[in-house]
Design a protein around this motif. Structure first.
Motif: not given
Lengths: 71, 155
Positions: A17-21, A25, A29, B91-95
């Motif tokens: 759940g760690a942030l991973d930009r 993506n 999206l 969605f991008h910024e919060n994974h």
């Protein structure tokens, strides 16, 4: 939440759940990501996986019923 | 064959399609907009959600003919050029995405959800997205993303 404070710094940074930009993506999206279903060549090999709900002999019998000539 | 006139992402299309053509097949195969995904094909997973006249609809259980005359928005049509929609940005910024297969449907469902109520609780978000399944099980960050987008869209 109390348990978060007990997590190590590396777990927060790299754990589940760690942030991973990720750079990919954006494609996902905006609908430009390509999955296998989007690959349609004129000549391509297709493989089908038959997964019956009964074991062994039932597989062949079931497959033959829907037109499969050989397993 | 049925003549179908549809506006998709602001562009008008007119095609003759077999009567039994699903809307999702029309979008993906006839129009080539493959951002809308097919997951279960039985209206359970929500990967195929698009907006029809502003309402989210699972495109795998609707015929293209039924959408005749309507305005459709897909995942390709919500960003403003290079600028992502607040929901996409969140969605991008919060994974909020992992493999990304469910993401287009999640984003489209979430946009409608937030459009109806910008003060959503976590429970309401989880209930509102019950029709969208994430096989990566990344629901925690998806909910966080929707909350962040709701906050952004409320300003």
């Amino acid at each position: 939440m109390r348990w978060i404070s007990k997590m190590s710094e590396s777990a927060i940074k790299y754990g589940i759940g760690a942030l991973d930009r990720r750079i990919e993506n954006r494609k996902v999206l905006i609908g430009e990501c390509r999955h296998t279903d989007e690959v349609n060549r004129k000549v391509q090999l297709l493989a089908y996986s038959l997964h019956p709900n009964v074991a062994h002999n039932g597989t062949a019998k079931a497959a033959l019923k829907i037109g499969v000539k050989e397993i | 064959m049925t003549a179908v006139k549809i506006t998709v992402n602001g562009q008008a299309f007119e095609h003759n399609v077999p009567d039994n053509t699903l809307l999702v097949s029309f979008i993906r195969e006839t129009l080539g907009l493959t951002g809308t995904h097919v997951g279960c094909d039985t209206s359970q997973c929500g990967a195929c959600v698009v907006h029809i006249d502003g309402r989210s609809v699972k495109a795998c259980t609707m015929l293209a003919a039924q959408a005749d005359g309507s305005e459709i928005t897909t995942i390709e049509g919500i960003a403003n050029g290079d600028e992502l929609h607040p929901m996409q940005k969140a969605f991008h910024e919060n994974h909020g995405l992992q493999c990304g297969y469910c993401t287009p449907g999640m984003v489209m469902s979430a946009i409608e959800l937030v459009g109806e109520n910008k003060k959503l609780t976590e429970k309401q978000i989880r209930e509102g997205l019950e029709g969208n399944i994430c096989r990566c099980t990344g629901y925690h960050n998806i909910v966080k993303s929707v909350q962040a987008a709701a906050h952004e869209m409320d300003i």
